[in-house]
Design a protein around this motif. Structure first.
Motif, short mmCIF file in Angstrom:
data_model
loop_
_atom_site.label_atom_id
_atom_site.label_comp_id
_atom_site.label_asym_id
_atom_site.label_seq_id
_atom_site.Cartn_x
_atom_site.Cartn_y
_atom_site.Cartn_z
N ARG A 61 -24.41 100.90 45.66
CA ARG A 61 -25.01 102.17 45.36
C ARG A 61 -24.56 103.19 46.43
NH1 ARG A 61 -31.21 101.03 46.38
NH2 ARG A 61 -30.22 100.09 48.20
N LEU A 62 -23.65 102.81 47.68
CA LEU A 62 -23.07 103.54 48.38
C LEU A 62 -21.54 103.47 48.26
CD1 LEU A 62 -24.83 102.50 51.81
CD2 LEU A 62 -25.34 104.56 50.15
N SER A 63 -21.10 104.43 47.54
CA SER A 63 -19.76 104.16 46.98
C SER A 63 -18.90 104.71 48.13
CB SER A 63 -19.67 105.23 45.77
OG SER A 63 -18.34 105.47 45.23
N ILE A 294 -16.65 106.63 55.78
CA ILE A 294 -17.55 107.64 54.78
C ILE A 294 -18.06 106.73 53.43
CG2 ILE A 294 -15.87 108.70 53.43
CD1 ILE A 294 -17.60 111.42 54.48
N ARG A 295 -18.86 106.73 53.32
CA ARG A 295 -19.66 106.52 52.04
C ARG A 295 -20.56 107.48 51.51
NH1 ARG A 295 -18.58 101.65 54.73
NH2 ARG A 295 -18.41 99.60 53.78
N PHE A 296 -20.98 107.35 50.12
CA PHE A 296 -21.80 108.38 49.86
C PHE A 296 -22.73 107.74 48.85
CE2 PHE A 296 -18.20 109.05 47.14
CZ PHE A 296 -18.55 108.80 45.73
N THR A 297 -23.83 108.30 48.85
CA THR A 297 -24.84 107.60 47.72
C THR A 297 -24.68 108.04 46.22
OG1 THR A 297 -26.43 109.36 48.23
CG2 THR A 297 -26.65 107.55 49.52
N THR A 298 -24.86 107.03 45.25
CA THR A 298 -24.65 107.30 43.79
C THR A 298 -26.10 107.55 43.14
OG1 THR A 298 -24.58 105.07 43.45
CG2 THR A 298 -22.64 106.15 43.76
N GLU A 299 -27.11 107.15 44.15
CA GLU A 299 -28.47 107.28 43.49
C GLU A 299 -29.34 107.23 44.83
OE1 GLU A 299 -30.32 103.21 42.43
OE2 GLU A 299 -28.24 103.37 41.63
N PRO A 300 -30.55 107.72 44.54
CA PRO A 300 -31.45 107.51 45.73
C PRO A 300 -31.55 106.19 46.34
CG PRO A 300 -32.51 109.01 44.30
CD PRO A 300 -31.29 108.23 43.72
N VAL A 301 -31.42 106.12 47.66
CA VAL A 301 -31.51 104.56 48.29
C VAL A 301 -32.30 104.69 49.57
CG1 VAL A 301 -29.12 104.10 47.72
CG2 VAL A 301 -29.48 104.93 49.86
N GLU A 302 -33.31 103.55 49.62
CA GLU A 302 -34.14 103.61 51.15
C GLU A 302 -33.80 102.50 51.98
OE1 GLU A 302 -38.76 101.96 51.50
OE2 GLU A 302 -38.27 103.33 49.72
N TYR A 303 -33.63 103.03 53.04
CA TYR A 303 -33.50 102.12 54.11
C TYR A 303 -34.35 102.27 55.52
CZ TYR A 303 -29.02 100.03 52.57
OH TYR A 303 -28.29 99.27 51.89
N ALA A 304 -35.16 101.31 55.78
CA ALA A 304 -36.13 101.49 56.87
C ALA A 304 -36.88 102.43 56.79
CB ALA A 304 -35.25 101.79 58.09
N GLY A 305 -37.63 102.51 55.52
CA GLY A 305 -38.55 103.39 54.97
C GLY A 305 -38.23 104.87 54.86
N THR A 306 -36.92 105.05 54.80
CA THR A 306 -36.45 106.52 54.58
C THR A 306 -35.69 106.62 53.27
OG1 THR A 306 -36.43 107.05 56.99
CG2 THR A 306 -35.00 108.20 55.46
N THR A 307 -35.89 107.37 52.49
CA THR A 307 -35.05 107.59 51.32
C THR A 307 -34.04 108.61 51.45
OG1 THR A 307 -37.13 107.30 49.77
CG2 THR A 307 -35.27 108.32 48.70
N ILE A 308 -32.83 108.25 51.12
CA ILE A 308 -31.54 109.10 51.20
C ILE A 308 -31.23 109.46 49.68
CG2 ILE A 308 -29.18 109.11 51.88
CD1 ILE A 308 -29.68 106.92 53.67
N PRO A 309 -31.26 110.90 49.44
CA PRO A 309 -31.03 111.24 48.22
C PRO A 309 -29.87 110.91 47.55
CG PRO A 309 -32.00 113.02 49.51
CD PRO A 309 -31.44 112.00 50.29
N ALA A 310 -29.33 111.15 46.24
CA ALA A 310 -27.99 110.94 45.88
C ALA A 310 -27.12 111.84 46.34
CB ALA A 310 -28.05 111.00 44.27
N ASP A 311 -25.71 111.63 46.05
CA ASP A 311 -24.66 112.50 46.61
C ASP A 311 -24.86 113.02 48.07
OD1 ASP A 311 -23.71 112.22 43.88
OD2 ASP A 311 -24.80 114.17 43.46
#
Length: 405
Positions: A61-63, A294-311
């Motif tokens: 999911r991290l493109s 560098i990577r970027f999110t293609t959808e919301p992802v969650e790590y350590a209880g924190t959601t990183i939005p898409a793009d």
């Protein structure tokens, strides 16, 4: 879970680059996934714990698709120079997802084999010995980076890829600029110069192939497939930069660690067979890469209880992960005999560094040579400041004294 609500993102300033481990100790406990801003103004999310970092490095999911970088950089005001680099030099396997990554790595792997790397040992040993001779002649005070740590891997990778000797210092200057934290006209000029140089070099290898690896990469084909000229130019950029930058700073950071820990240094001098494991410990303890590419999110992802939005851009801290006490007990202590398996200095997953065997071989030969030739080496003065690069973790100078005269 909600997005982290810090009022201000973490700004990576001079204090961060001079002592990233101090900040990572705090972040792993309090904010293991944190919004940050690099020295060039690029905003991103940073991951610092080992378990999260290892998972993120292999998270589909991290493109890493370079084709989307110009648009994402433009949206985040990454700067015109960042977009120049993304357009001209980013079409290599480190900036690709499967199936493109699979294809590119397979083609390059035909030239970059373990057998080919192992065959370089005698030549690397010769280069290291000649550089040690030059250091001895310049005694008592030398800069270890300029006299040994830079020219060893630069000579090796340029010989391997067939880069003319008279262009190597110029290449070093471009590389330092491109991997610095700065942006603007100087960065853009270096990217353009590097692009022109490598385009001409690839064209020359196509017209006049030699026995070097770059000629082999130009010729490489698999099932009728081959690299395009643009892909070959970007691959040459990756191999040249990664092929010397990582090893320069493996040697520099590792020797500084030994100079500051006489007990561990004496241990290696008494038992040189520990050197290969010590190289792995140097990579873990104070590795040459700070934040992975560098990577970027293609959808919301969650790590350590924190959601990183898409793009959103995501940078994984290899330094932070490798000092995580949850993975390595007493992680802030140098131990050349430690079981260091699983460190992330070369990444993890499909993007694990293709040049890792070469870096390990060069590192082993470098430390064996320096420890044997200069058993009384010591710091002549405090080393230069660290480079202000989110990618490269290394010194700007390492002044040492190697003799009494």
């Amino acid at each position: 879970m909600p997005i982290s609500q810090e009022a201000e993102p973490l700004r990576l300033d001079r204090s961060f680059f001079d002592d990233p481990d101090a900040r990572y100790r705090e972040l792993r406990v309090d904010r293991p996934v944190v919004r940050a801003v690099g020295p060039n103004g690029l905003p991103f999310w940073m991951i610092t714990r080992y378990a999260d970092a290892r998972a993120a490095l292999n998270d589909a999911r991290l493109s890493k698709d370079a084709r989307r970088l110009p648009d994402l950089l433009a949206r985040t005001d990454g700067g015109p120079s960042a977009r120049v680099l993304a357009d001209s030099l980013a079409q290599h396997m480190l900036n690709a997802d499967p199936p493109d990554h699979t294809r590119l790595r397979k083609l390059v792997g035909r030239a970059f084999t373990m057998r080919a790397i192992a065959g370089l040992r005698p030549r690397i040993e010769q280069i290291a010995s000649e550089l040690a001779d030059a250091m001895d002649a310049a005694a008592p005070d030398v800069d270890l980076l300029d006299t040994f740590a830079f020219p060893l891997p630069m000579t090796v990778i340029c010989e391997v890829l067939g880069v003319p000797q008279d262009r190597r210092e110029e290449f070093r200057a471009w590389s330092n600029t491109l991997l610095s934290g700065e942006s603007g006209e100087r960065h853009a000029a270096a990217a353009a110069s590097m692009g022109r140089f490598l385009t001409d070099l690839v064209a020359d290898k196509a017209a006049n192939p030699g026995e070097d690896m770059l000629s082999e990469i130009v010729r490489a084909s698999e099932d009728g497939d081959s690299l395009s000229p643009a892909e070959t130019t970007a691959m040459a950029f990756l191999l040249l930069v990664a092929g010397h930058e990582t090893t320069v700073n493996l040697i520099g950071n590792g020797m500084l660690a030994l100079l500051r820990d006489p007990g561990q240094r004496a241990r290696l001098q008494q038992d040189p067979d520990l050197v290969p494991n010590a190289v792995e410990e140097f990579l873990r303890y104070d590795g040459p890469i700070n934040l992975a590419t560098i990577r970027f999110t293609t959808e919301p992802v969650e790590y350590a209880g924190t959601t990183i939005p898409a793009d959103q851009f995501v940078l994984v801290s290899l330094l932070g992960a490798n000092r995580d006490p949850e993975r390595y007990p007493d992680a802030d202590r140098l131990d050349v005999g430690r079981d260091v398996s699983g460190h992330l200095a070369f990444g993890y997953g499909i993007h694990h560094c293709v040049g890792a065997p070469l870096a390990r071989l060069e590192g082993e030969i470098a430390f064996r040579t320096l420890l044997a030739r200069f058993p009384d080496m010591r710091l002549a003065e405090e080393p230069g400041p660290h480079r202000t690069s989110t990618l490269i973790h290394g010194l700007t100078g390492l002044p040492v004294r190697i003799g009494a005269r």
